[in-house]
Design an enzyme around this catalytic site. Structure first.
Site, mmCIF file in Angstrom:
data_model
loop_
_atom_site.group_PDB
_atom_site.id
_atom_site.type_symbol
_atom_site.label_atom_id
_atom_site.label_comp_id
_atom_site.label_asym_id
_atom_site.label_seq_id
_atom_site.Cartn_x
_atom_site.Cartn_y
_atom_site.Cartn_z
ATOM 1 N N LYS A 1 -7.406 -5.540 3.618
ATOM 2 C CA LYS A 1 -8.834 -5.729 3.279
ATOM 3 C C LYS A 1 -9.794 -4.890 4.132
ATOM 4 C CE LYS A 1 -8.890 -7.642 0.172
ATOM 5 N NZ LYS A 1 -8.322 -7.021 -1.056
ATOM 6 N N GLY B 1 -10.376 -1.569 3.414
ATOM 7 C CA GLY B 1 -10.828 -0.393 2.678
ATOM 8 C C GLY B 1 -9.693 0.546 2.294
ATOM 9 N N THR B 2 -8.501 -0.016 2.137
ATOM 10 C CA THR B 2 -7.316 0.777 1.781
ATOM 11 C C THR B 2 -7.511 1.506 0.447
ATOM 12 O OG1 THR B 2 -6.158 -1.198 2.592
ATOM 13 C CG2 THR B 2 -4.789 0.624 1.765
ATOM 14 N N HIS C 1 0.579 -1.475 5.630
ATOM 15 C CA HIS C 1 -0.257 -2.431 6.369
ATOM 16 C C HIS C 1 0.435 -2.814 7.683
ATOM 17 C CE1 HIS C 1 -3.220 -2.954 3.307
ATOM 18 N NE2 HIS C 1 -2.508 -3.685 2.486
ATOM 19 N N ARG D 1 -11.737 -2.175 9.916
ATOM 20 C CA ARG D 1 -12.966 -2.802 9.444
ATOM 21 C C ARG D 1 -13.312 -3.960 10.379
ATOM 22 N NH1 ARG D 1 -13.875 -5.553 3.413
ATOM 23 N NH2 ARG D 1 -16.146 -5.404 3.449
ATOM 24 N N SER E 1 -13.341 -11.065 3.283
ATOM 25 C CA SER E 1 -12.687 -10.359 2.185
ATOM 26 C C SER E 1 -11.286 -10.903 1.963
ATOM 27 C CB SER E 1 -12.643 -8.858 2.505
ATOM 28 O OG SER E 1 -12.050 -8.159 1.445
ATOM 29 N N TYR F 1 -14.446 1.492 8.411
ATOM 30 C CA TYR F 1 -15.039 1.178 7.111
ATOM 31 C C TYR F 1 -16.561 1.326 7.158
ATOM 32 C CZ TYR F 1 -16.201 -1.814 3.035
ATOM 33 O OH TYR F 1 -16.693 -2.312 1.851
HETATM 34 P P1 A3P Z 1 -14.922 -6.971 -0.061
HETATM 35 O O1 A3P Z 1 -13.998 -8.095 -0.407
HETATM 36 O O2 A3P Z 1 -15.667 -7.243 1.218
HETATM 37 O O3 A3P Z 1 -15.834 -6.577 -1.154
HETATM 38 P P2 A3P Z 1 -8.396 -3.173 0.581
HETATM 39 O O4 A3P Z 1 -8.421 -2.085 -0.413
HETATM 40 O O5 A3P Z 1 -7.936 -2.747 1.934
HETATM 41 O O6 A3P Z 1 -7.680 -4.387 0.070
HETATM 42 O O7 A3P Z 1 -9.915 -3.599 0.843
HETATM 43 C C1 A3P Z 1 -10.669 -4.273 -0.132
HETATM 44 C C2 A3P Z 1 -12.106 -4.311 0.293
HETATM 45 O O8 A3P Z 1 -12.668 -2.981 0.194
HETATM 46 C C3 A3P Z 1 -12.967 -5.207 -0.580
HETATM 47 O O9 A3P Z 1 -14.003 -5.706 0.266
HETATM 48 C C4 A3P Z 1 -13.474 -4.193 -1.606
HETATM 49 O O10 A3P Z 1 -14.609 -4.593 -2.319
HETATM 50 C C5 A3P Z 1 -13.783 -3.026 -0.681
HETATM 51 N N1 A3P Z 1 -13.928 -1.740 -1.386
HETATM 52 C C6 A3P Z 1 -13.136 -1.238 -2.349
HETATM 53 N N2 A3P Z 1 -13.608 -0.060 -2.788
HETATM 54 C C7 A3P Z 1 -14.742 0.196 -2.080
HETATM 55 C C8 A3P Z 1 -15.705 1.254 -2.075
HETATM 56 N N3 A3P Z 1 -15.593 2.291 -2.903
HETATM 57 N N4 A3P Z 1 -16.726 1.171 -1.201
HETATM 58 C C9 A3P Z 1 -16.858 0.136 -0.381
HETATM 59 N N5 A3P Z 1 -15.984 -0.904 -0.325
HETATM 60 C C10 A3P Z 1 -14.930 -0.878 -1.165
#
Ligand code: A3P
Length: 296
Positions: free
Chosen positions: A48, A50-51, A109, A131, A139, A194
């Protein structure tokens, strides 16, 4: 209520004190023996952080800003996970990775100390994205609710305690970010945040380009920024994770692309929780030069 039958990933097992999905443990010997290639690019994150976003940016960089090429398949189908496999796939991501032509981009991860040693031996480049823990926790809480791959988070208060104690998937956030922070002095690691990517995507993309030894025109960089912005990615079926079957990701409970903004923790942390958290954070992060910002 989630049941065990729904997924083989729902139970977490410990490896070296770190809780990981059952599937990772089942294939652990193979993960440890993973054969890297010198031109592999690894994207490493705590869940969570920003992967999916960074994956899209890196794929756009790799394809010189060609949107159509980046829409060849969904996020999960474009880049294999080293230690994971989504249950809807017929084969392990590891097998898929082995068959992939170079140059490969792989995701993980894993905490740095559990990385397959061959990755270091081959001196692969790694991009790590961190992050701030408050938003990461929020998240993660919503993600636990919407995915059958992880145990039910119970209440927000319960999850808050579990997250601080590191009793969650991939272990302690603190150990993860600190471990990778230390690793960057030994290996080829670009450590990104992030919040920086959100504040100034252009600057962060330039860092990625420099790290990868690549140049792109400003026009292409602008195109990448646009294509990977939250609002555009949210509408992109190849990037918004809606391609994952509903029994694995239930977007009616919470969208994978949920808020995409730093600072949502303020809508979830009470004043008392915030005080407890800050105290705990201070203790856990004592002595590190690593700092986070929790809003932009
Ligand atoms: P939130 O739940 O805070 O919205 P991961 O990909 O590591 O699982 O992370 C998911 C998080 O990254 C989620 O956060 C998601 O909304 C956010 N995310 C995905 N794409 C994004 C983007 N283009 N810009 C900003 N945040 C993004």
């Amino acid at each position: 209520e989630k049941t065990e039958e729904e997924s083989t990933l729902i139970n977490l097992l410990e490896i070296d004190g770190v809780m990981l999905p059952v599937i990772s443990k089942e294939i652990w010997a193979r993960v440890c023996n993973f054969q890297a290639r010198p031109d592999d690019l690894i994207l490493a994150t705590y869940p969570k952080s920003g992967t999916t976003w960074t994956q899209e940016i890196l794929d756009m960089i790799h394809n010189d800003g060609d949107v159509a090429k980046c829409q060849r398949a969904t996020s999960t189908e474009r880049h294999p996970f080293i230690e994971l496999t989504f249950t809807h796939k017929e084969k392990l991501d590891l097998d898929w990775a082995n068959e992939m032509p170079s140059p490969r981009m792989l995701k993980t991860h894993l905490p740095s100390h559990l990385m397959p040693p061959n990755i270091w031996k081959q001196n692969c480049k790694v991009i790590y994205v961190a992050r701030n823990p408050k938003d990461c926790m929020v998240s993660s809480y919503y993600f636990h609710k919407m995915t059958s791959m992880l145990p039910d988070p119970k209440s927000w208060e319960d999850f808050f305690e579990k997250f601080m104690a590191g009793k969650v998937v991939c272990g302690s956030w603190y150990d993860h970010v600190k471990g990778w922070w230390a690793a960057k002095d030994k290996y080829q690691i670009l450590y990104l945040f992030y919040e920086d990517m959100k504040r100034n995507p252009k600057r962060e993309i330039h860092k990625m380009l420099e790290f990868l030894g690549k140049t792109l025109s400003e026009d292409v960089i602008d195109k990448i920024i646009y294509h990977t912005s939250f609002d555009v990615m949210k509408e992109n079926p190849m990037a918004n994770q809606t391609g994952v079957p509903t029994h694995i990701f239930d977007h009616s409970i919470s969208h994978f692309m949920r808020k995409g903004m730093p600072g949502d923790w303020k809508n979830h942390f009470t004043v008392a929780m915030n005080e407890t958290f800050d105290k705990h954070y201070k203790k856990k992060m004592e002595g590190t030069t690593l700092t986070f910002c929790t809003e932009i």
